[in-house]
Design a protein around this motif. Sequence first.
Motif, PDB file in Angstrom:
ATOM      1  N   SER A 139       0.825  -1.201   0.000  1.00  0.00           N
ATOM      2  CA  SER A 139       0.000   0.000   0.000  1.00  0.00           C
ATOM      3  C   SER A 139       0.861   1.253   0.000  1.00  0.00           C
ATOM      4  O   SER A 139       1.877   1.348   0.671  1.00  0.00           O
ATOM      5  CB  SER A 139      -0.883   0.001   1.241  1.00  0.00           C
ATOM      6  N   LEU A 140       0.428   2.216  -0.775  1.00  0.00           N
ATOM      7  CA  LEU A 140       1.093   3.514  -0.793  1.00  0.00           C
ATOM      8  C   LEU A 140       0.466   4.422   0.259  1.00  0.00           C
ATOM      9  O   LEU A 140       1.048   5.398   0.703  1.00  0.00           O
ATOM     10  CB  LEU A 140       0.920   4.120  -2.184  1.00  0.00           C
ATOM     11  N   GLU A 141      -0.748   4.073   0.631  1.00  0.00           N
ATOM     12  CA  GLU A 141      -1.502   4.943   1.521  1.00  0.00           C
ATOM     13  C   GLU A 141      -1.098   4.804   2.982  1.00  0.00           C
ATOM     14  O   GLU A 141      -1.299   5.718   3.767  1.00  0.00           O
ATOM     15  CB  GLU A 141      -3.002   4.635   1.399  1.00  0.00           C
ATOM     16  N   THR A 142      -0.549   3.637   3.337  1.00  0.00           N
ATOM     17  CA  THR A 142      -0.222   3.419   4.741  1.00  0.00           C
ATOM     18  C   THR A 142       0.622   4.554   5.289  1.00  0.00           C
ATOM     19  O   THR A 142       0.346   5.093   6.352  1.00  0.00           O
ATOM     20  CB  THR A 142       0.541   2.091   4.901  1.00  0.00           C
TER      21      THR A 142
END
Lengths: 770, 154
Positions: free
Chosen positions: A721-724
């Motif tokens: 994930s890039l959002e973490t």
Amino acid sequence: MPMDPMDAIRTTFFIECDELLAQLEEGLMAMEEGSADSETINSVFRAVHSVKGGGGAFGLDPLVRFSHVFETLLDQIRSSQVEPTEAVVATLLRAADMLADHVSAARDGGGVDEARSEQIAAAIMSHTIGGSATGAYEPEPAEIEGIDFKPQMISLDLPAAEPAADFDISALLASAAAEPAGEAVANDEEGGWVVHFAPHASLYAKANDSALVLRELASLGEAVITVNDEALPTLDEMDPAGAYLGWTVRLPGSVPEDDIRDAFAFVDEDCDLEITREGGAQAGPDIAALLAGAADPAPSVDEPVDLLSSLLQGAVEAPAAAPVAVAAPPAPDKPFNLMDLAPHVDELTQSAPSAPAPQQAANAPPAPPPPQTIRVDLDRVDRLINLVGELVINQAMLAQRVMESGAGKATDVNLALTDLELLTRGIQDSVMAIRAQPVKSVFQRMPRLVREVGEATGKRVKLVTEGEGTEVDKTVVEKLSDPITHMIRNAIDHGLETPAEREAAGKSAEGVVRLTAAHRSGRIVIEVSDDGRGVDRVRVKAKAIEKGLITADAQMTDEEIDNLIFAPGFSTAASVSDISGRGVGMDVVKRSVQALGGRITIISTPGQGSRFSLSLPLTLAVLDGMVVTVGDQTLVAPLTTIIESLKPRAGDVRPLGPNNFVLKIRDAFVPLIDTGAALGFGKSKFDPTEGVALLVESEVAGQVALMVDHIQGQRQVVIKSLETNYRPTDGVAAATILGDGRVALILDIDGLVTAHRKAPPRADTLAMTG
Amino acid sequence: MTELSLDGRDGSELISFRIGEQEFCVDIMAVREIRGWTPATPVPHSPRFVRGVINLRGAVLPVIDLADRLGLGTAVETARHVIIVVQIGSRIVGLLVDAVCDILSTADHTVQKTPDLAGDHMQNFVKGLIAIDGRMISLIDLGLVLDTHQAEAA
């Protein structure tokens, strides 16, 4: 977030409810097929009963009322008073659906369809002997201890239950106390078991049910169960949530101790439990005499007690050394006072383990233990999976470094690395297997759907499922439910004919819908097929033209026409039915499947039926990707979205407006997107003939060509994930880590297209779908 | 969040680092590790001070060019640059700085309030000053540095 203990129990209750309902459904299906044995019926009864018991503890009145009616009929079936005919089983199935509704209403706070509930309850009662569920039925302890405490004697419907009136519990307790003495006797024959079980209030508070425990014990062998109501206070002193009853269960000595202990597995912290073995045949107390004595109202007699006490004393002090001394404990033929024995009971329970252990080991062959399971927080599993993914990457990097350092293939370092690789793969497979779950949990919901849709459409449907043990990642299992539900609805509503039509076509009146799951080349393939009329191509085409999806003169193969049903905004039903037309069509199914990296196709034969085939990756943690180069960056495009890749010729790329280009592929023009520019990697010059075009299928704009510089190859990549730690980014679905340890971005085709597109004409793109 | 009170807690430690000629520090409790510079993968549509994302044992985390963030010009990264990996809330972020200098204790040094200098971009991120051996070290408020939404507004 701290959880209220009651909430936690509630949550557990509902988790268990789901399992019980699944068990119920499974049992009922077996009954429907006629393959049910008495154990199946028992398990069905137990499931409903447990739901009721837990519901009672939480004061879920509608649920309890309904399950009580349900349970009454099941109880009568269990005791062979009611024959489980087809009509009865059909009612039971509907009742199971209703019970599931009650459970979800209780969990989510919604209401249920009262009228339907009443109607089904009435249907159940019409099959019930006596017609009323509240008649002769004795409430069971769960209810009494839970919400509705009534001080009344309980007669459990268990085999050989002794009538309480002629029975003095103290006698039995005393005989129980006597048996460790018998234990000390060097005796080859095994004695029976005596189990004292006195639940604490906490047992009921945790929605456990002593009746279930007793029933479990009774199922182990011929059980004699007696209730001990000594602790029962008078009504005004009684705590409604208290627990005052205890039971003594006598079981044959042939029952393995582990089985007895297993019955208490969930409650052993919440009760007083004593499991002791009586002496062998010669040494054991004469139960008949005991019982006879118990009926005798004579007061306690001191003599036998003293004698027994001294014997017990001896057993405690020298269980092994003095077997002869206790060779023949006098069978007390007169009742004696329990209280006098109490102190010894404690001593005995403590000393007992030393003596009985070897004997049990010899006499009770250990039953093969059932597969044990634990519940684990999903987060922990995910963390483990992440770490293992990291290990795999690290191992690959290490191997690369060693190769670069010039070590030969046959060196010790390389051999060790090969072992490490094998180990790593093994660990990865095992860890992935933790998350793998059979698709059964989804398949199990389908019979109900088929019944309901069949009822609503007036069609007779038989559902055949295969491969429900096929395992796939938990997240995939969860996402399967919607597409399968939709495909089955579609198959019944659009695929199958009415019974009359079927008979006219020479088919059996009952339509068959098959739902199958299988592993195929690293993916799971779910198929929903029906033996109905197949896709009506003339109508589908007419509809597509009417909706402006295709032009009237479009030349299409049968397969292309069949696949039109996946086109956005397409619905063949003449009227928007309640069944299929829930605001979504097959296009939504296709979209959600594609979002999971899957594909869906349909194969149809007119007059013989259609088959939807849904293929999904086994896990959402990895993705098959096409690794490409754009500028100096490495990117990954999901392989499932790519239709083909080609090198555009100079003449095939035409400008459209000031900034846009289209690419001519065969006879169609598709929008051409410069990936580097769309992602803001800013290349100086856009020269399509230098690079490679990936023809991709986007959900928002049909087919689109993405320009990249090179294709490096295909690879399976781990999704990160890039959002973490950062934030969602347009055009980027996630990130992954390449073999060299660097991060590469995974393209989000739709995000990229949305950001770029100026709505292309739909008809053009759709004309090529297929 | 790393709420470091201005009067300083006893025993609270700070890690100090250098960007250009200036020294800064952050609460050591927020620091997970310090790594050498590794090339970052640029992320589209990111603010300029986000150099991209790097792989830290499987976690993908953004690297912020602290010089750029503080308005001190863009860092020209070399092998000598370091990335201070800090955790703020649930996020892990790398801070690109020139070099790490020292570990300080707030017990030994007083944190002064930042003087009010109007119009200075950096002031937004500095929540106090520490004087030590004639040097001045600015205490960075990590919460604000990482707030990329505010960054875009600024």
